[in-house]
Scaffold this active site. Sequence first.
Site, mmCIF file in Angstrom:
data_model
loop_
_atom_site.group_PDB
_atom_site.id
_atom_site.type_symbol
_atom_site.label_atom_id
_atom_site.label_comp_id
_atom_site.label_asym_id
_atom_site.label_seq_id
_atom_site.Cartn_x
_atom_site.Cartn_y
_atom_site.Cartn_z
ATOM 1 N N GLU A 58 0.907 -1.326 -0.173
ATOM 2 C CA GLU A 58 -0.047 0.073 0.057
ATOM 3 C C GLU A 58 0.872 0.899 0.068
ATOM 4 O O GLU A 58 0.713 2.317 -0.595
ATOM 5 C CB GLU A 58 -0.849 -0.046 1.276
ATOM 6 C CG GLU A 58 -1.951 -0.983 1.213
ATOM 7 C CD GLU A 58 -1.484 -2.304 2.164
ATOM 8 O OE1 GLU A 58 -2.083 -3.147 2.484
ATOM 9 O OE2 GLU A 58 -0.285 -2.572 2.254
ATOM 10 N N CYS A 86 -2.435 -2.676 7.631
ATOM 11 C CA CYS A 86 -1.953 -2.659 8.918
ATOM 12 C C CYS A 86 -2.191 -1.122 9.478
ATOM 13 O O CYS A 86 -2.450 -0.309 8.417
ATOM 14 C CB CYS A 86 -0.510 -2.938 8.890
ATOM 15 S SG CYS A 86 0.728 -1.893 8.178
#
Length: 164
Positions: A58, A86
């Site tokens: 990401e 996360c």
Amino acid sequence: MIFSDFDKKMMSLAIEQALISKSKDEVPIGSILTKKETILSKGHNLSIEMNDPTAHAEILAIRSACEKEENYRLLDSTMYTTLEPCLMCFGAIINSRVKRLVIGALDQVGGAPISNKALLSQLKLNHKIEVQTGLYSDECSEILKNFFKEKRSKRKLGPNRSMI
């Protein structure tokens, strides 16, 4: 939840990115960032290769898209990721102003936006993200399960043994 054909195509591309990570012996997670049904960037985990704990799929996709857009804000963009981000990655998604996040598999332990929502509810975030889950969740989950199963199997065999 209903996903468009474009959503399905983008998650398939995110899965391809995850498989690239797997081929490099990295945790197999992939991400695609789009805007107006155009791909801005792709990312896959490279933490080991880059010796960088922030080199998650990401984060790399966000960095690339920001560079391409010449802007640190990715307004009206959508991120497709194979695993629930996360806390670090979700923070970057918030700070880059991604509008929509489409998640394949949930991460019950480390996932931020869904699995640890109680933690985030304590924060007063100034940007809200539309989060959708479950697109190809079985496929995304299976890639990760198989990766870690293979890792455990190799550890049991030791460095000089084969499965034969």
